[in-house]
Design a protein around this motif. Structure first.
Motif, PDB file in Angstrom:
ATOM      1  N   THR A   1       0.831  -1.200   0.000  1.00 44.54           N
ATOM      2  CA  THR A   1       0.000   0.000   0.000  1.00 44.54           C
ATOM      3  C   THR A   1       0.865   1.249   0.000  1.00 44.54           C
ATOM      4  O   THR A   1       1.998   1.236   0.476  1.00 44.54           O
ATOM      5  CB  THR A   1      -0.920   0.019   1.235  1.00 44.54           C
ATOM      6  OG1 THR A   1      -1.699   1.213   1.237  1.00 44.54           O
ATOM      7  CG2 THR A   1      -0.124  -0.041   2.534  1.00 44.54           C
ATOM      8  N   GLY A   2       0.311   2.322  -0.539  1.00 41.39           N
ATOM      9  CA  GLY A   2       0.954   3.620  -0.444  1.00 41.39           C
ATOM     10  C   GLY A   2       0.583   4.346   0.831  1.00 41.39           C
ATOM     11  O   GLY A   2       1.085   5.433   1.109  1.00 41.39           O
ATOM     12  N   LYS A   3      -0.313   3.752   1.604  1.00 44.28           N
ATOM     13  CA  LYS A   3      -0.785   4.356   2.854  1.00 44.28           C
ATOM     14  C   LYS A   3      -0.253   3.535   4.026  1.00 44.28           C
ATOM     15  O   LYS A   3      -0.993   2.829   4.706  1.00 44.28           O
ATOM     16  CB  LYS A   3      -2.311   4.406   2.875  1.00 44.28           C
ATOM     17  CG  LYS A   3      -2.906   5.195   1.714  1.00 44.28           C
ATOM     18  CD  LYS A   3      -4.424   5.104   1.699  1.00 44.28           C
ATOM     19  CE  LYS A   3      -5.020   5.829   0.505  1.00 44.28           C
ATOM     20  NZ  LYS A   3      -6.489   5.676   0.437  1.00 44.28           N
ATOM     21  N   THR A   4       1.053   3.615   4.260  1.00 43.35           N
ATOM     22  CA  THR A   4       1.662   2.814   5.312  1.00 43.35           C
ATOM     23  C   THR A   4       1.143   3.206   6.696  1.00 43.35           C
ATOM     24  O   THR A   4       1.279   2.434   7.649  1.00 43.35           O
ATOM     25  CB  THR A   4       3.194   2.934   5.275  1.00 43.35           C
ATOM     26  OG1 THR A   4       3.555   4.331   5.254  1.00 43.35           O
ATOM     27  CG2 THR A   4       3.754   2.285   4.015  1.00 43.35           C
ATOM     28  N   SER A   5       0.520   4.374   6.800  1.00 48.32           N
ATOM     29  CA  SER A   5      -0.091   4.772   8.064  1.00 48.32           C
ATOM     30  C   SER A   5      -1.279   3.879   8.416  1.00 48.32           C
ATOM     31  O   SER A   5      -1.756   3.880   9.557  1.00 48.32           O
ATOM     32  CB  SER A   5      -0.550   6.236   8.005  1.00 48.32           C
ATOM     33  OG  SER A   5      -1.519   6.410   6.977  1.00 48.32           O
TER      34      SER A   5
ATOM     35  N   ASP B   1       5.565  -1.066   1.608  1.00 46.94           N
ATOM     36  CA  ASP B   1       5.376   0.209   0.922  1.00 46.94           C
ATOM     37  C   ASP B   1       5.298  -0.062  -0.576  1.00 46.94           C
ATOM     38  O   ASP B   1       6.182  -0.721  -1.138  1.00 46.94           O
ATOM     39  CB  ASP B   1       6.544   1.148   1.232  1.00 46.94           C
ATOM     40  CG  ASP B   1       6.286   2.574   0.754  1.00 46.94           C
ATOM     41  OD1 ASP B   1       5.634   2.746  -0.297  1.00 46.94           O
ATOM     42  OD2 ASP B   1       6.759   3.508   1.419  1.00 46.94           O
ATOM     43  N   ARG B   2       4.260   0.429  -1.217  1.00 47.18           N
ATOM     44  CA  ARG B   2       4.084   0.135  -2.650  1.00 47.18           C
ATOM     45  C   ARG B   2       5.238   0.636  -3.500  1.00 47.18           C
ATOM     46  O   ARG B   2       5.438   0.174  -4.635  1.00 47.18           O
ATOM     47  CB  ARG B   2       2.774   0.723  -3.154  1.00 47.18           C
ATOM     48  CG  ARG B   2       2.761   2.243  -3.282  1.00 47.18           C
ATOM     49  CD  ARG B   2       1.442   2.740  -3.804  1.00 47.18           C
ATOM     50  NE  ARG B   2       1.414   4.199  -3.875  1.00 47.18           N
ATOM     51  CZ  ARG B   2       0.301   4.912  -3.951  1.00 47.18           C
ATOM     52  NH1 ARG B   2      -0.864   4.294  -3.962  1.00 47.18           N
ATOM     53  NH2 ARG B   2       0.344   6.231  -4.020  1.00 47.18           N
TER      54      ARG B   2
ATOM     55  N   GLU C   1       8.187  -0.054  -3.226  1.00 47.61           N
ATOM     56  CA  GLU C   1       9.090  -1.180  -3.474  1.00 47.61           C
ATOM     57  C   GLU C   1       8.721  -1.943  -4.745  1.00 47.61           C
ATOM     58  O   GLU C   1       9.542  -2.644  -5.317  1.00 47.61           O
ATOM     59  CB  GLU C   1       9.061  -2.150  -2.289  1.00 47.61           C
ATOM     60  CG  GLU C   1       9.611  -1.583  -0.984  1.00 47.61           C
ATOM     61  CD  GLU C   1       9.603  -2.630   0.116  1.00 47.61           C
ATOM     62  OE1 GLU C   1       9.713  -3.839  -0.198  1.00 47.61           O
ATOM     63  OE2 GLU C   1       9.478  -2.248   1.290  1.00 47.61           O
TER      64      GLU C   1
END
Length: 252
Positions: free
Chosen positions: A179-183, A198-199, A201
């Motif tokens: 995901t791009g929203k690691t939060s 983390d996307r 990667e």
């Protein structure tokens, strides 16, 4: 009279308006439905903003799915009062869709709403949940088993990704969520993800052959992410690709 979101296209470009319409303005079809709920899908967002040529004819009522009650029918399978669900069949693209209080559709496109679900619950699951289910079925039917290793789910915080994680976990798989929203890592872990990636990667151009990592993949991104996922899929593994959020290309 009923209200509908209407997309129109003129010389100045595309416009979207909430309009009051007469029932005789509905398109052809043999079943009329009072729409109780629809889902705002990614595809609907593309249609409404005009960022992708989803809509094929104008004017168009967007909404690629709906749940509601039959109010009039000339179709043998459906009678007044039946509760139904629809998704797909070009609805919201070439035929008026679910972002309206009323719809007229081809009865062959409808399925009965299971008694276990309300219309609201059906649309909370929606097309995203249906798509996730098809992806998980595809992996299982291909022969992917939990003991073979991790399953990668891209676009993990989205509708398809979230439900795919839950379904895969319930079926005994170990899931890595990209995901791009690691939060939102805690949310993904609550769904069942054992690893959050983390996307970034996966979203850049990578080598065509990489170290084997995934027994299977559910991909909603396309483009470099899909190519990257394929390059890391184990021999004999499978990839269920269902989305184009990153792009329509496959640079592999």
């Amino acid at each position: 009279m009923f209200s509908a979101l209407v997309i129109e296209k003129g010389e100045a470009g595309q416009t979207v308006t909430l309009k009051s319409l007469q029932e005789n303005e509905l398109p052809d079809g043999d079943v009329t439905i009072d729409v109780e709920y629809s889902t705002l899908n990614f595809k609907d967002g593309l249609a409404i903003t005009g960022k992708s040529p989803v809509v094929r004819k104008f004017p168009m009522v967007p909404g690629i799915d709906l749940a509601g009650v039959v109010t009039d029918s000339a179709h043998a399978e459906w009678s007044t009062g039946y509760r139904v669900v629809l998704n797909g069949w070009g609805v919201g693209e070439t035929h008026w869709g679910g972002l309206a209080q009323r719809a007229r559709l081809n009865g062959d496109w409808l399925v009965p709403l299971p008694g276990e679900f309300t219309a609201r619950q059906a649309m909370a699951i929606g097309t995203a949940g249906y798509t996730a289910s098809l992806c998980v079925d595809a992996l299982v039917n291909f022969g992917v088993r939990p003991e073979q290793g991790e399953i990668l789910v891209t676009g993990a915080t989205g509708g398809v990704g979230s439900i795919a994680i839950a379904l895969l976990t319930k079926a005994g798989f170990t899931v890595a969520a990209a995901t791009g929203k690691t939060s939102e890592a805690e949310y993904l872990q609550q769904l069942g993800a054992s690893t959050v990636i983390d996307r970034a990667e996966l979203s850049a151009a990578g080598k065509p052959m990489q170290k084997e990592r995934w027994a299977g993949v559910v991909d909603t991104a396309g483009s470099h992410t899909l190519a990257y996922a394929c390059a890391q899929t184990r021999y004999g593994g499978a990839v269920a690709a269902c989305g184009l959020a990153q792009g329509m290309d496959f640079p592999a």
